[in-house]
Design an enzyme around this catalytic site. Structure first.
Site, PDB file in Angstrom:
ATOM      1  N   ASP A 153      34.663 -22.271  23.063  1.00 16.00           N
ATOM      2  CA  ASP A 153      35.959 -22.901  22.818  1.00 16.00           C
ATOM      3  C   ASP A 153      36.140 -24.182  23.628  1.00 16.00           C
ATOM      4  O   ASP A 153      36.539 -25.220  23.110  1.00 16.00           O
ATOM      5  CB  ASP A 153      37.096 -21.923  23.158  1.00 16.00           C
ATOM      6  CG  ASP A 153      37.022 -20.658  22.329  1.00 16.00           C
ATOM      7  OD1 ASP A 153      36.223 -20.629  21.376  1.00 16.00           O
ATOM      8  OD2 ASP A 153      37.754 -19.706  22.641  1.00 16.00           O
ATOM      9  N   ASP A 170      28.257 -16.748  21.162  1.00 19.52           N
ATOM     10  CA  ASP A 170      28.216 -17.601  22.374  1.00 19.52           C
ATOM     11  C   ASP A 170      27.866 -16.817  23.633  1.00 19.52           C
ATOM     12  O   ASP A 170      26.986 -17.212  24.394  1.00 19.52           O
ATOM     13  CB  ASP A 170      29.481 -18.469  22.537  1.00 19.52           C
ATOM     14  CG  ASP A 170      30.766 -17.703  22.813  1.00 19.52           C
ATOM     15  OD1 ASP A 170      30.812 -16.488  22.519  1.00 19.52           O
ATOM     16  OD2 ASP A 170      31.728 -18.327  23.296  1.00 19.52           O
TER      17      ASP A 170
END
Ligand code: ADP
Ligand code: MG
Length: 383
Positions: free
Chosen positions: A174, A39
């Protein structure tokens, strides 16, 4: 189960605040099906918002104070919305304080409330209990404040709360997963433009979490070191992020990189491509491809990115030997915590029993092994 959980939380609420909660919100944890550490390199992640989630039972209290009870920790805290400071004694409260601070910095109304927080996401285990806590808090402020905000923007603000207030340098994965979950779907997230593709797994394949129950050691400092290696690699290769590097370019220019940086870059470039490939494999029900991609991911995490641990190696062996396994790999940032397996849906009980036995015999630790389903994103709900 849901009603029992509701009653348990409502009882805690009555005991603390002497009245009934008026509002309920929930936000899911997540497991990365593929894409460790991709990410912050702006690559792909295949993420599954999961049926383990954080609930908040709430009542507006008409003051400028937020009062919180964390049921998982049996701790209370309160803070004033007019003077939010970071606390060093109740670390968990900083996630809520951080969200409030960021929302205020955006000029959004924040109102005082009383709340009980309770989660079925294991804390500090790589399934992102922190983002679930941030996102459920943001949803509550939005509802009480009467303002609107789309899920993507909310995820970005919750990430900012964790980065700037709590002080954890996490990527967007997340919070994005917790805010954007969809019924029955994994999400293939492109961290460069934050677009997603909903991915429906072909029938017959279950996702099973295998928690090593061994605490994540060094995860914070090692995480920052991995980020630094990736940034160094990108700088030497003259790109803004590793997302801009193909496997071919990396192979051709590998000798320009220090060996450790080269290994990190190799893992990220391949892992990002694997997230895309796993999405296709799961949609097609291609078990052979799922097995191969998971094996490559596990080996890369261990040998190239070096984020494994003895307990994760033992768990991988236990998962791979268990009946019904299709593929398995690490999840989360590494160094302990949870792993993930794809298992024949008929065999999840046998799989669990075998993993439990083998892993316990190898490590002396009792693992937690459970299937998870896809869950929808953070929202107000009626349990
Ligand atoms: P992860 O997000 O992988 O679970 P983190 O270390 O990022 O692990 O975040 C875990 C921390 O988040 C906990 O130590 C605690 O401070 C806070 N937290 C998360 N969920 C809760 C909860 N339900 N109640 C209280 N604190 C929580
Ligand atoms: Mg976290």
């Amino acid at each position: 189960m849901q009603l029992e959980r509701r009653e348990y939380i409502a009882e805690l609420f009555r005991g603390r605040y002497g009245s009934e909660p008026q509002l309920w919100a929930r936000a899911p944890g997540r497991v990365d099906l593929m894409g460790s550490h991709t990410d912050y390199n702006l690559g792909y992640v295949l993420t599954l918002p999961i049926s383990r989630d954080t609930w908040m039972a709430v009542k507006k209290n008409g003051t400028r104070n937020v009062r919180l009870h964390a049921a998982n920790l049996n701790e209370d805290d309160s803070f004033s919305l007019d003077a939010i400071e970071k606390t060093s004694t109740k670390k968990w409260s900083n996630y809520a304080r951080g969200v409030a601070t960021v929302l205020q910095s955006e000029g959004l109304q924040t109102d005082g409330f009383d709340a009980v927080i309770q989660s079925t996401v294991p804390l500090e285990s790589g399934l992102s209990s922190s983002a679930a806590l941030e996102c459920v808090t943001a949803v509550v402020f939005r509802e009480l404040g009467g303002w609107n905000m789309a899920a993507k923007a909310m995820a970005a603000l919750c990430q900012r709360a964790e980065n700037e207030f709590v002080g954890v340098n996490c990527g967007i994965l997340d919070q994005y997963s917790s805010c954007l979950g969809q019924e029955e779907c994994a999400l293939l997230l492109d961290c460069r433009d934050l677009s997603t593709r909903a991915v429906r797994t072909a029938g017959g394949i279950a996702v099973v979490i295998c928690n090593t129950m061994s605490p994540r050691r060094l995860s914070g400092s090692e995480y920052d070191l991995r980020r630094a290696d990736c940034e160094r690699g990108a700088a030497i290769l003259g790109v803004s992020s590793l997302r801009e590097v193909t496997a071919e370019v990396l192979a051709a220019r590998r000798n320009e990189l220090p060996e450790q940086v080269a290994k990190r870059c190799e893992f990220i470039v391949a892992e990002s491509a694997r997230a895309d490939s796993l999405a296709t494999a799961l949609e097609a029900g291609n078990r052979e491809a799922v097995a191969r991609l998971c094996a490559e991911s596990f080996a890369g995490a261990r040998d190239l990115y070096e984020i494994s641990s003895p307990s994760m190696v033992a768990m991988h062996k236990a998962m791979q030997e268990a009946p019904g396994v299709i593929g398995s790999r690490q999840a989360g940032a590494g160094f302990g915590g949870c792993m993930v397996a794809f298992v024949d849906a008929q065999s999840t009980d046998d799989f669990r029993d075998a993993v439990d036995k083998t892993y316990f015999n190898a490590t002396g630790l009792r693992p937690e092994v459970y299937p998870v389903r896809a869950a929808t994103g953070a929202a107000i709900f009626e349990p």
